[in-house]
Design a protein around this motif. Structure first.
Motif, PDB file in Angstrom:
ATOM      1  N   LEU A  36      50.319  28.423  40.910  1.00 29.98           N
ATOM      2  CA  LEU A  36      51.027  29.702  40.911  1.00 29.98           C
ATOM      3  C   LEU A  36      51.975  29.865  39.721  1.00 29.98           C
ATOM      4  O   LEU A  36      51.995  30.918  39.095  1.00 29.98           O
ATOM      5  N   PRO A  37      52.780  28.841  39.388  1.00 31.68           N
ATOM      6  CA  PRO A  37      53.612  29.026  38.188  1.00 31.68           C
ATOM      7  C   PRO A  37      52.783  29.397  36.957  1.00 31.68           C
ATOM      8  O   PRO A  37      53.133  30.308  36.213  1.00 31.68           O
ATOM      9  N   GLN A  40      51.541  33.038  36.526  1.00 29.55           N
ATOM     10  CA  GLN A  40      52.431  34.128  36.171  1.00 29.55           C
ATOM     11  C   GLN A  40      52.288  34.467  34.701  1.00 29.55           C
ATOM     12  O   GLN A  40      52.289  33.595  33.851  1.00 29.55           O
ATOM     13  N   ARG A  41      52.225  35.787  34.460  1.00 31.97           N
ATOM     14  CA  ARG A  41      52.248  36.199  33.062  1.00 31.97           C
ATOM     15  C   ARG A  41      53.673  36.053  32.567  1.00 31.97           C
ATOM     16  O   ARG A  41      54.572  35.759  33.324  1.00 31.97           O
ATOM     17  N   ASP A  42      53.894  36.252  31.331  1.00 35.06           N
ATOM     18  CA  ASP A  42      55.237  36.293  30.742  1.00 35.06           C
ATOM     19  C   ASP A  42      56.023  34.986  30.817  1.00 35.06           C
ATOM     20  O   ASP A  42      57.212  34.988  30.601  1.00 35.06           O
TER      21      ASP A  42
ATOM     22  N   GLY B  41      51.034  37.786  45.665  1.00 36.16           N
ATOM     23  CA  GLY B  41      51.841  37.026  44.717  1.00 36.16           C
ATOM     24  C   GLY B  41      51.244  37.063  43.327  1.00 36.16           C
ATOM     25  O   GLY B  41      51.931  37.323  42.340  1.00 36.16           O
ATOM     26  N   ILE B  42      49.939  36.841  43.245  1.00 39.35           N
ATOM     27  CA  ILE B  42      49.338  36.731  41.929  1.00 39.35           C
ATOM     28  C   ILE B  42      49.078  38.106  41.316  1.00 39.35           C
ATOM     29  O   ILE B  42      49.341  38.333  40.151  1.00 39.35           O
ATOM     30  N   ALA B  45      52.631  40.696  41.431  1.00 40.44           N
ATOM     31  CA  ALA B  45      53.878  40.185  40.861  1.00 40.44           C
ATOM     32  C   ALA B  45      55.027  40.156  41.853  1.00 40.44           C
ATOM     33  O   ALA B  45      56.157  40.459  41.519  1.00 40.44           O
ATOM     34  N   MET B  47      56.144  37.509  43.062  1.00 40.64           N
ATOM     35  CA  MET B  47      56.485  36.096  43.112  1.00 40.64           C
ATOM     36  C   MET B  47      57.973  35.893  42.977  1.00 40.64           C
ATOM     37  O   MET B  47      58.668  36.712  42.381  1.00 40.64           O
ATOM     38  N   GLN B  49      61.324  34.275  41.393  1.00 42.69           N
ATOM     39  CA  GLN B  49      61.641  33.987  40.002  1.00 42.69           C
ATOM     40  C   GLN B  49      61.182  32.597  39.600  1.00 42.69           C
ATOM     41  O   GLN B  49      61.316  31.648  40.371  1.00 42.69           O
ATOM     42  N   VAL B  50      60.632  32.481  38.398  1.00 41.60           N
ATOM     43  CA  VAL B  50      60.056  31.200  37.984  1.00 41.60           C
ATOM     44  C   VAL B  50      61.106  30.112  37.793  1.00 41.60           C
ATOM     45  O   VAL B  50      60.925  28.982  38.194  1.00 41.60           O
TER      46      VAL B  50
END
Ligand SMILES: [Cu+2]
Lengths: 272, 188
Positions: A36-37, A40-42, B41-42, B45, B47, B49-50
């Motif tokens: 999943l990480p 992610q785009r960006d 989630g995918i 967006a 999700m 915060q990374v």
């Protein structure tokens, strides 16, 4: 079946159950921490370890490009709701002695006879912050600055304690057929103006915001104009400039008149 | 059950079948729910915060990334734009955020006191500003225009006055402005 044989490698159910649980655990770990990480785009990760740490919530410092530093003095005071909580009698006493040098402008009991601001009953945090800002140069005033720069840290704490301890001018707004200005009571929500009293004490006090009731109209007007034009910039993160910029000149006059009304006995006392 | 006599054989078989069906159904439900969450989630967006980043709320104004002169929009070398903002009782600084069209925007914001909310109307930008943590979001604006940005988390008695605006302008005009100012906003 005895308990012993349940947790045994010969028990097919045991093996299967543990296997499925461990498998699920691994799968979710791989999906959650890696797949999943990366999906992610960006975002770009320096390594798989970076991705795992990020997903697990390890705090990170991002090397952000050089910040644009202020070319003027910003306030360096850390203001918290609990600052200068319970002053000692000794501190108030020391403050009273020190305050003698301030009386000529701020009045013998903190209520000014001229257009210098009243300090009696002012929030200690507000006095302390302004004194620090005069000292650091974040707030500049040709008359006041010289008196602040000679004060030590302890002097400022004691002076704040003393003035906060003195009785303040109460809010005094006799009905003169005029209701209180809209902007004072309700603010102007669509212009990003909260009611003045939500910070300045009538409704709530946001730490660092001064008590305004009884302050002279000239002083209030000058300060609001200074915030609006950016001549005064010591309010933390523009919290007061954001408001003053959105006010019309008429509103500034109106609030200045409104806050300046004082009970008759105090006006008499200060003009004698 | 081990000692049940033969008469109950039928009943046992029925129970076993029912159990298997219900087990299958519950597994299917779990898989579907997990699948929906993963899909959302995918693809949409939603999700979390990374990265977790921290910032001391009491000293934001003194220096570093959230000092007042560094707030606003910054053009990055990679062609994206970073917007920095803080939420405080009862305003956002900058009060008016200026962004270009058709550009990846990274919004970095935090709170200097209590929990605030940051929501840009007409977009899916919606996050909480928690003192101590930096909220990071990415966004992209297709059309020029103006959006309201209210605080959507009750933050005390002046909350209803806490609004900012987001002004989206043509990319070329924005990039032109960056040549003489390093941080842009539309505060008048
Ligand atoms: Cu808020």
């Amino acid at each position: 079946m005895s308990a012993e044989s349940v947790f045994s490698l010969r028990n097919r159910w045991f093996i299967t159950a543990v296997g499925i649980t461990a498998g699920l655990f691994l799968l979710t770990a791989v999906v959650g921490l890696i797949v999943l990480p990366y999906a992610q785009r960006d975002v770009t990760f320096t390594s798989i370890w970076d991705a795992i740490c990020s997903a697990a919530g390890v705090p990170q410092v991002r090397s952000s490009a050089a910040p644009v530093q202020p070319d003027f003095k910003v306030s360096t005071v850390v203001v918290t709701a609990s600052m200068l909580g319970q002053p000692s009698q000794e501190s108030i006493g020391r403050g009273a002695t020190l305050a003698q040098q301030c009386a000529i402008c701020h009045g013998p009991v903190g209520v000014s006879r001229a257009d210098s601001p009243n300090l009696a009953g002012q929030y200690a945090s507000a006095i302390y912050k302004q004194l620090k800002d005069f000292t650091s140069g974040a707030r500049v005033n040709a008359i006041m600055t010289p008196f602040a720069v000679s004060l030590s840290e302890q002097d400022m704490v004691d002076l704040s304690a003393y003035y906060a301890y003195l009785p303040r001018l109460p809010a005094y707004h006799p009905e003169q057929g005029k209701p209180a200005p809209r902007i004072v009571v309700n603010g102007a929500p669509m212009r990003n103006i909260a009611a003045c009293g939500s910070c300045h004490g009538a409704l709530d006090n946001k730490a660092g915001s001064p008590w305004l009731e009884g302050q002279s109209a000239a002083y209030i007007r000058t300060q609001l104009q200074a915030f609006a034009s950016g001549a005064r910039r010591n309010d933390i993160s523009q919290q007061m400039r954001n408001i003053a910029r959105q006010m019309t000149p008429e509103e500034i006059d109106e609030v200045a008149q409104y806050y300046a009304s004082q009970p008759p006995q105090s006006r008499r006392a200060s003009s004698e | 059950m081990t000692s049940s006599p033969h008469i109950h054989d039928d009943g046992a078989a029925v129970a076993a079948r029912a159990e298997r069906r219900w087990a299958t159904l519950s597994i299917v439900i779990i898989v579907v729910i997990a699948g929906v969450a993963a899909f959302a989630g995918i693809h949409q967006a939603t999700m979390p915060q990374v990265r977790v980043e921290t910032a001391d709320p009491t000293t934001l104004h003194i220096g570093g990334e959230f000092v007042e002169t560094n707030l606003g929009s910054a053009a990055e070398p990679d062609g994206t734009v970073t917007v920095r903002a803080i939420g405080q009782r009862y305003s956002f600084t900058p009060q008016c955020i200026l962004v270009p069209t058709d550009t990846p925007i990274t919004l970095r914001a935090t709170s200097s006191d209590v929990v605030h909310g940051l929501l840009i109307q007409g977009t899916n930008v919606n996050t909480m500003l928690v003192p101590g943590y930096v909220s990071v979001l990415t966004a992209r604006f297709e059309k020029p225009g103006e959006h309201l940005m209210p605080c959507q988390e009750f933050c005390s008695i002046g909350h209803e006055g806490m609004w900012a605006r987001v002004k989206v302008i043509d990319k070329a005009a924005f990039m032109n402005m960056t040549s003489n100012r390093r941080r842009l906003d539309c505060v008048e």
